[in-house]
Design a protein around this motif. Sequence first.
Motif, PDB file in Angstrom:
ATOM      1  N   ASN A  24      -7.076   4.952  -5.796  1.00 18.86           N
ATOM      2  CA  ASN A  24      -6.424   6.021  -6.545  1.00 18.86           C
ATOM      3  C   ASN A  24      -4.910   5.847  -6.635  1.00 18.86           C
ATOM      4  OD1 ASN A  24      -8.688   8.125  -7.028  1.00 18.86           O
ATOM      5  ND2 ASN A  24      -8.965   7.483  -4.929  1.00 18.86           N
ATOM      6  N   ARG A  26      -2.321   6.704  -4.831  1.00 22.74           N
ATOM      7  CA  ARG A  26      -1.546   7.938  -4.690  1.00 22.74           C
ATOM      8  C   ARG A  26      -0.847   8.026  -3.335  1.00 22.74           C
ATOM      9  NH1 ARG A  26      -5.561  12.611  -7.205  1.00 22.74           N
ATOM     10  NH2 ARG A  26      -5.660  11.795  -9.305  1.00 22.74           N
ATOM     11  N   TYR A  28      -2.139   7.649  -0.284  1.00 22.62           N
ATOM     12  CA  TYR A  28      -2.938   8.422   0.653  1.00 22.62           C
ATOM     13  C   TYR A  28      -2.835   7.894   2.092  1.00 22.62           C
ATOM     14  CZ  TYR A  28      -5.398  10.630  -3.253  1.00 22.62           C
ATOM     15  OH  TYR A  28      -5.721  11.350  -4.376  1.00 22.62           O
ATOM     16  N   THR A  31      -1.398  10.204   4.786  1.00 19.39           N
ATOM     17  CA  THR A  31      -2.243  11.362   5.060  1.00 19.39           C
ATOM     18  C   THR A  31      -3.439  10.972   5.913  1.00 19.39           C
ATOM     19  OG1 THR A  31      -1.613  12.378   2.959  1.00 19.39           O
ATOM     20  CG2 THR A  31      -3.604  13.217   4.019  1.00 19.39           C
ATOM     21  N   PRO A 140      -5.211  18.735   3.536  1.00 18.27           N
ATOM     22  CA  PRO A 140      -4.518  17.949   2.506  1.00 18.27           C
ATOM     23  C   PRO A 140      -4.708  18.595   1.136  1.00 18.27           C
ATOM     24  CG  PRO A 140      -5.804  16.517   3.949  1.00 18.27           C
ATOM     25  CD  PRO A 140      -6.172  17.924   4.313  1.00 18.27           C
ATOM     26  N   LYS A 141      -3.720  18.433   0.288  1.00 17.75           N
ATOM     27  CA  LYS A 141      -3.757  19.099  -1.013  1.00 17.75           C
ATOM     28  C   LYS A 141      -4.677  18.401  -1.994  1.00 17.75           C
ATOM     29  CE  LYS A 141      -0.800  22.069   0.464  1.00 17.75           C
ATOM     30  NZ  LYS A 141      -1.317  23.388   0.892  1.00 17.75           N
ATOM     31  N   ASP A 142      -4.886  17.108  -1.819  1.00 17.09           N
ATOM     32  CA  ASP A 142      -5.702  16.377  -2.776  1.00 17.09           C
ATOM     33  C   ASP A 142      -7.179  16.604  -2.512  1.00 17.09           C
ATOM     34  OD1 ASP A 142      -7.148  13.998  -4.018  1.00 17.09           O
ATOM     35  OD2 ASP A 142      -5.105  13.788  -4.799  1.00 17.09           O
ATOM     36  N   LEU A 143      -7.924  16.957  -3.533  1.00 18.33           N
ATOM     37  CA  LEU A 143      -9.339  17.308  -3.360  1.00 18.33           C
ATOM     38  C   LEU A 143     -10.171  16.131  -2.866  1.00 18.33           C
ATOM     39  CD1 LEU A 143     -10.820  16.073  -6.150  1.00 18.33           C
ATOM     40  CD2 LEU A 143      -9.708  18.070  -7.149  1.00 18.33           C
ATOM     41  N   TYR A 144      -9.733  14.889  -3.113  1.00 21.14           N
ATOM     42  CA  TYR A 144     -10.461  13.728  -2.604  1.00 21.14           C
ATOM     43  C   TYR A 144     -10.445  13.680  -1.076  1.00 21.14           C
ATOM     44  CZ  TYR A 144     -10.840  11.502  -7.201  1.00 21.14           C
ATOM     45  OH  TYR A 144     -11.155  11.205  -8.507  1.00 21.14           O
ATOM     46  N   GLN A 146     -10.377  16.359   1.077  1.00 21.54           N
ATOM     47  CA  GLN A 146     -10.738  17.644   1.676  1.00 21.54           C
ATOM     48  C   GLN A 146     -12.166  17.646   2.226  1.00 21.54           C
ATOM     49  OE1 GLN A 146      -9.740  20.382  -1.515  1.00 21.54           O
ATOM     50  NE2 GLN A 146      -7.612  20.501  -0.847  1.00 21.54           N
ATOM     51  N   ASP A 260      -8.368  19.832 -13.749  1.00 21.35           N
ATOM     52  CA  ASP A 260      -8.955  18.499 -13.657  1.00 21.35           C
ATOM     53  C   ASP A 260     -10.445  18.600 -13.346  1.00 21.35           C
ATOM     54  OD1 ASP A 260      -6.477  17.326 -14.068  1.00 21.35           O
ATOM     55  OD2 ASP A 260      -6.031  17.159 -11.931  1.00 21.35           O
ATOM     56  N   THR A 280     -14.184  11.773 -15.835  1.00 20.97           N
ATOM     57  CA  THR A 280     -13.021  12.527 -15.359  1.00 20.97           C
ATOM     58  C   THR A 280     -12.225  13.000 -16.561  1.00 20.97           C
ATOM     59  OG1 THR A 280     -11.725  10.488 -15.159  1.00 20.97           O
ATOM     60  CG2 THR A 280     -12.857  11.269 -13.163  1.00 20.97           C
TER      61      THR A 280
END
Length: 286
Positions: A24, A26, A28, A31, A140-144, A146, A260, A280
Motif C-alpha cells: 500500500n 503508506r 505502515y 505503526t 491505528p487510523k487506517d482501516l487496513y 484495525q 472509500d 476499490t
Amino acid sequence: MDSGNRFRCLISLLICMLIVGCANNRGYQDTILEWSGKEILFPDSMRLVGGGFIKAPDSEYTIVAYYDSVGCTGCKMNIPFWERFVKRIDSVAGHDRVSLLIIAATKEEKRLLSLERKDTVRYDVIIDESDSFNRLNNLPKDLYLQAFLLDRDRRVCVIGNPVMAPSLEDVYLMQIAGMDTTDFDDDYSNDAYSHDFGDIAPSVKVSHVFRLRNESPDTLFVRDVTTSCECTEAEVSAKTVLPGANYNLEVTFMDSIAGDFFRRVSLTFENNEELMFEITGNVKDR
C-alpha cells in the motif's frame, strides 16, 4: 509468551510489514512496529448484536477486527469472507484454540442482525455504539490496520485485516499453527485480480469486466460466485470453460454512502483453485 511463540510473532510482524506496508506504500512500518506485542484492552463487557453480553475470550489466540461507523459498516465487514476464513482457521487449529470477535462501532443493529441471519454467522459480532473499544486502545487510523491476532495475554502477534489484505491470511494461519512458510501446505491461492473505479457518484451503478482465460489442460466447472455485500454483484459469462477458452467475470457496484470502499468477489470451481477479485474506489459526497 514463551520464547518460541515470541519469535514467531516477530517473524509474522515482519511479514506484515512487507505485505501491508509495501503493498500500500503508506509508511505502515512504524505503526506495525509500534503495535508489536502491545496489549489490547477490552471493555468489561461487550454487547452482542441481537442481545446478550460477553467478556473478552481466554483462548490461545483471539482475532479481533474493528469497523468504524464511516460509510456502510455492514458492507465493510465482508461477512462471507470472514466465514470463509473461519473455515480455514478450523482446518488448521480446530474449533477451540481461536476466538474471533468482530466489533462494529455503529448504531445499525437491525442491519447487522439481518446480515448475521443471512450469512449464518458462526462468530461473535459486537455492537459498540459508544466506540469504547477504539477509545480504550486508540487504534491505528487506517482501516487496513484495525484487526489483530492476539495471544492469550491479549498482545499483538499479527496486525492487519486478513479479509482486506488476503495475503495476510496465511500469516495468521502460520502463527496460529506454529508453522513457518516452508511448513505451510495449503492449496488456497491468495492471488487477486483488482480494479480501482476511482471517484464515482453516489447511487450510480458502475461495472468492470475481468477478462479471464482457462490456462489449465482441464475443463473448468464454476461452482459459485460470492460477493462481500449486497451493493456488489458479479456474474460469470460461462459455467463450463474449455481448456484455452476465454471467459469473463463482470462485477457491478452501486452505493449511496460517501467514502472509500473495498469489496471482494470470489469465483470458485468444482475442480480448480479459487480466484479472488477486488474492487476499490471512492463514492463522492453529493
